[in-house]
Design a protein around this motif. Sequence first.
Motif, PDB file in Angstrom:
ATOM      1  N   LEU A  16     -79.218  50.916 -40.552  1.00 39.40           N
ATOM      2  CA  LEU A  16     -80.477  51.006 -41.286  1.00 39.40           C
ATOM      3  C   LEU A  16     -80.469  50.040 -42.462  1.00 39.40           C
ATOM      4  CD1 LEU A  16     -80.943  54.892 -41.358  1.00 39.40           C
ATOM      5  CD2 LEU A  16     -82.011  53.249 -39.807  1.00 39.40           C
ATOM      6  N   HIS A  17     -81.573  49.326 -42.628  1.00 36.96           N
ATOM      7  CA  HIS A  17     -81.732  48.368 -43.725  1.00 36.96           C
ATOM      8  C   HIS A  17     -83.105  48.547 -44.339  1.00 36.96           C
ATOM      9  CE1 HIS A  17     -78.142  46.203 -42.461  1.00 36.96           C
ATOM     10  NE2 HIS A  17     -78.598  46.297 -41.226  1.00 36.96           N
ATOM     11  N   VAL A  18     -83.173  48.428 -45.655  1.00 31.11           N
ATOM     12  CA  VAL A  18     -84.452  48.451 -46.354  1.00 31.11           C
ATOM     13  C   VAL A  18     -84.944  47.012 -46.449  1.00 31.11           C
ATOM     14  CG1 VAL A  18     -85.622  48.980 -48.519  1.00 31.11           C
ATOM     15  CG2 VAL A  18     -83.855  50.524 -47.653  1.00 31.11           C
ATOM     16  N   ASN A  19     -86.060  46.725 -45.780  1.00 28.49           N
ATOM     17  CA  ASN A  19     -86.623  45.369 -45.815  1.00 28.49           C
ATOM     18  C   ASN A  19     -87.524  45.153 -47.009  1.00 28.49           C
ATOM     19  OD1 ASN A  19     -85.379  44.506 -43.495  1.00 28.49           O
ATOM     20  ND2 ASN A  19     -87.069  45.096 -42.173  1.00 28.49           N
ATOM     21  N   ARG A  20     -88.294  46.175 -47.370  1.00 29.43           N
ATOM     22  CA  ARG A  20     -89.237  46.047 -48.476  1.00 29.43           C
ATOM     23  C   ARG A  20     -89.334  47.391 -49.181  1.00 29.43           C
ATOM     24  NH1 ARG A  20     -94.733  46.882 -49.421  1.00 29.43           N
ATOM     25  NH2 ARG A  20     -94.932  47.838 -47.382  1.00 29.43           N
ATOM     26  N   LEU A  21     -89.326  47.343 -50.504  1.00 25.26           N
ATOM     27  CA  LEU A  21     -89.463  48.558 -51.299  1.00 25.26           C
ATOM     28  C   LEU A  21     -90.389  48.257 -52.467  1.00 25.26           C
ATOM     29  CD1 LEU A  21     -88.686  51.434 -52.207  1.00 25.26           C
ATOM     30  CD2 LEU A  21     -86.731  50.419 -53.387  1.00 25.26           C
TER      31      LEU A  21
END
Length: 95
Positions: A53-58
């Motif tokens: 899992l990766h956060v691309n945009r926050l």
Amino acid sequence: MDEKNNVTKSHKVLLANRKNGAFSGVVDVLSFDVAEILLETELGMLLIKGHDLHVNRLSLEKGEIDIEGRIDSLTYSEPKNVAKQSESLLGRLFK
């Protein structure tokens, strides 16, 4: 409707092919790693489990987050139940 403030809370989940997820109504990101992401949303706590899992945009100003990876589960809980869960997550981080 929220009875105290007469404000409608909004939370949306868009999941595509169990690989990409777009979430709105996010208040805070409590923890994240490649296996779990714990979010506080307008409508309760959301635990996302998966792999890579990766956060691309926050954008907490807009209350939005985009993630990618293999998403295995989405689990909601009430904020009062998360205190115990957060302790276990923090406990695991500091072992």
